[in-house]
Design a protein around this motif. Structure first.
Motif, PDB file in Angstrom:
ATOM      1  N   SER A 133       0.840  -1.194   0.000  1.00  0.00           N
ATOM      2  CA  SER A 133       0.000   0.000   0.000  1.00  0.00           C
ATOM      3  C   SER A 133       0.876   1.244   0.000  1.00  0.00           C
ATOM      4  CB  SER A 133      -0.911   0.022   1.228  1.00  0.00           C
ATOM      5  OG  SER A 133      -0.153   0.247   2.407  1.00  0.00           O
ATOM      6  N   ARG A 169       0.579   3.751   1.999  1.00  0.00           N
ATOM      7  CA  ARG A 169       0.906   4.049   3.397  1.00  0.00           C
ATOM      8  C   ARG A 169       2.116   3.255   3.866  1.00  0.00           C
ATOM      9  NH1 ARG A 169      -1.279   1.381   8.183  1.00  0.00           N
ATOM     10  NH2 ARG A 169      -0.867   2.629  10.050  1.00  0.00           N
ATOM     11  N   VAL A 221      -0.772  -5.475  -5.078  1.00  0.00           N
ATOM     12  CA  VAL A 221      -0.864  -4.155  -4.464  1.00  0.00           C
ATOM     13  C   VAL A 221      -2.322  -3.819  -4.164  1.00  0.00           C
ATOM     14  CG1 VAL A 221       1.228  -3.313  -5.596  1.00  0.00           C
ATOM     15  CG2 VAL A 221      -1.003  -2.955  -6.688  1.00  0.00           C
ATOM     16  N   ARG A 222      -2.507  -2.868  -3.279  1.00  0.00           N
ATOM     17  CA  ARG A 222      -3.851  -2.389  -2.982  1.00  0.00           C
ATOM     18  C   ARG A 222      -4.237  -1.320  -4.017  1.00  0.00           C
ATOM     19  NH1 ARG A 222      -6.484  -3.304   1.499  1.00  0.00           N
ATOM     20  NH2 ARG A 222      -4.569  -3.833   2.626  1.00  0.00           N
ATOM     21  N   GLU A 266      -5.581   1.767  -4.964  1.00  0.00           N
ATOM     22  CA  GLU A 266      -5.936   3.009  -4.280  1.00  0.00           C
ATOM     23  C   GLU A 266      -5.893   4.155  -5.286  1.00  0.00           C
ATOM     24  OE1 GLU A 266      -3.928   2.469   0.048  1.00  0.00           O
ATOM     25  OE2 GLU A 266      -2.552   2.288  -1.651  1.00  0.00           O
ATOM     26  N   HIS A 302       4.070   3.881  -5.275  1.00  0.00           N
ATOM     27  CA  HIS A 302       4.642   3.388  -4.017  1.00  0.00           C
ATOM     28  C   HIS A 302       6.144   3.691  -3.951  1.00  0.00           C
ATOM     29  CE1 HIS A 302       1.285   0.133  -3.425  1.00  0.00           C
ATOM     30  NE2 HIS A 302       0.818   1.362  -3.426  1.00  0.00           N
TER      31      HIS A 302
END
Length: 342
Positions: A185, A187, A205-206, A208, A220
């Motif tokens: 992510s 974050r 991966v997320r 987003e 990222h």
């Protein structure tokens, strides 16, 4: 960053280490033989993935301890160790021991979060403390403090004839600086940068704000370096499944194509409530895969890669894949093998 014409600096590979549950010895031996082959072919690193309660390597640290005695140059890593399954103090002892055995070649990759299928395993894994366990980033920080030699006990000295240390022993200087975080992510990538860690990008991966895997992976990597004290010099590695076919037999090519076709549908849209997006597998000749990578936004943000070997293939398939990655794909990316391999 390695646009076409700019050389890739570091080339590694990742394997799950599959085995037959009824006869696990040959599968583990195959994994060690693959690592030895990787060193002979000039790969810079070899990485093992954790698989708990599955027919895949459940204890990469133990397998890498064996690999230290069968190799002399190649870096050895975990990609990744999910810390929800681990006691950071005990893991720090194991990692430091293997690093000493390897002569400083260990690169531990870690991640956080509750163990996969936690409700199924909590009674066996944490029968008394499941509700109190902290699966947050703090678990990584605990491991780092212990690897750096910070105090693990208030006592240091001699009791009778026994000598006790207040830190994890053995202590392996520099190991903490070789810890990688596996983030899926934005974050997590930014947090890894803030902590001065190295970053392993994932092939999952997320989703987003985008459903373009390459762009998400690139975002990222940019967020990681923007937050890292070393900035553009911070170490980050891209992870994708690559299947070069240069020296494959017709039967192998057919099986590889079927494998990719079966996995492709999940790459077209985010999966599950977590909106996880899977990277497409890259299949073709070394030159064809290199062209796809040079057009890949995530690849253009890195100087090193850890390509994942596919699951469930035969040992001779992995020999062919590694040989073609080192001999065809790597050179097409401008990479040169380590250790004086031609």
């Amino acid at each position: 960053m390695p646009h076409e014409g700019e050389p890739l600096e570091q080339l590694g590979f990742l394997t799950i280490g599959s085995f037959d549950p009824a006869d696990p010895g040959p599968g583990h031996e195959s994994t060690l033989a693959v690592i030895e082959l990787g060193e002979r072919l000039g790969f810079d690193s070899a990485w093992l993935r954790h698989r708990h309660l599955q027919p895949g390597i459940s204890s990469p640290v133990a397998v890498l301890a064996a690999a230290t005695q069968r190799t002399s140059r190649i870096r050895l890593g975990t990609a990744v160790t999910p810390l929800g399954w681990e006691n950071p103090l005990r893991l720090a002892e194991d990692l430091a021991t293997v690093d000493v055995l390897s002569g400083g070649r260990l690169h531990p990759g870690v991640s956080v979060g509750p163990p996969m299928h936690f409700e199924r395993v909590r009674a066996a894994l944490y029968p008394d403390t499941a509700d109190a366990e902290d699966f947050s980033y703090e678990r990584v920080l605990r491991l780092l403090r212990l690897l750096r030699g910070e105090r693990a006990s208030p006592f240091r000295g001699t009791e009778g004839i026994e000598v006790f240390s207040d830190r994890v022993e053995p202590h392996s200087p520099g190991l903490a600086s070789r810890v990688w975080y596996g983030g899926a992510s934005l974050r997590s990538a930014a947090w890894a940068g803030q902590q001065g860690l190295n970053l392993l990008t994932s092939s999952v991966v997320r989703a987003e704000g985008s459903e373009d895997f390459a762009e998400i992976q690139a975002s990222h990597l940019r967020a990681f370096r923007a937050a890292h004290p070393a900035g553009a010099a911070a170490r980050a590695s891209q992870g994708l499944v690559v299947i070069p076919t240069d020296s494959a037999t017709p039967a192998q090519r057919d099986r590889y194509a079927a494998y990719v076709a079966a996995r492709t549908p999940r790459t077209r849209s985010p999966q599950g409530p977590g909106r996880m997006l899977f990277a497409p597998d890259l299949l073709g000749t070394g030159e064809e895969i290199a062209a796809q990578l040079h057009a890949h936004a995530g690849y253009r943000e890195v100087r090193e890669v850890v390509f994942a070997l596919p699951f469930g293939f035969e040992h001779e398939d992995y020999v062919q894949l590694l040989t073609d990655i080192a001999g065809r794909l790597g050179p097409a990316l401008g990479w040169r093998p380590a250790g004086g391999v031609p």
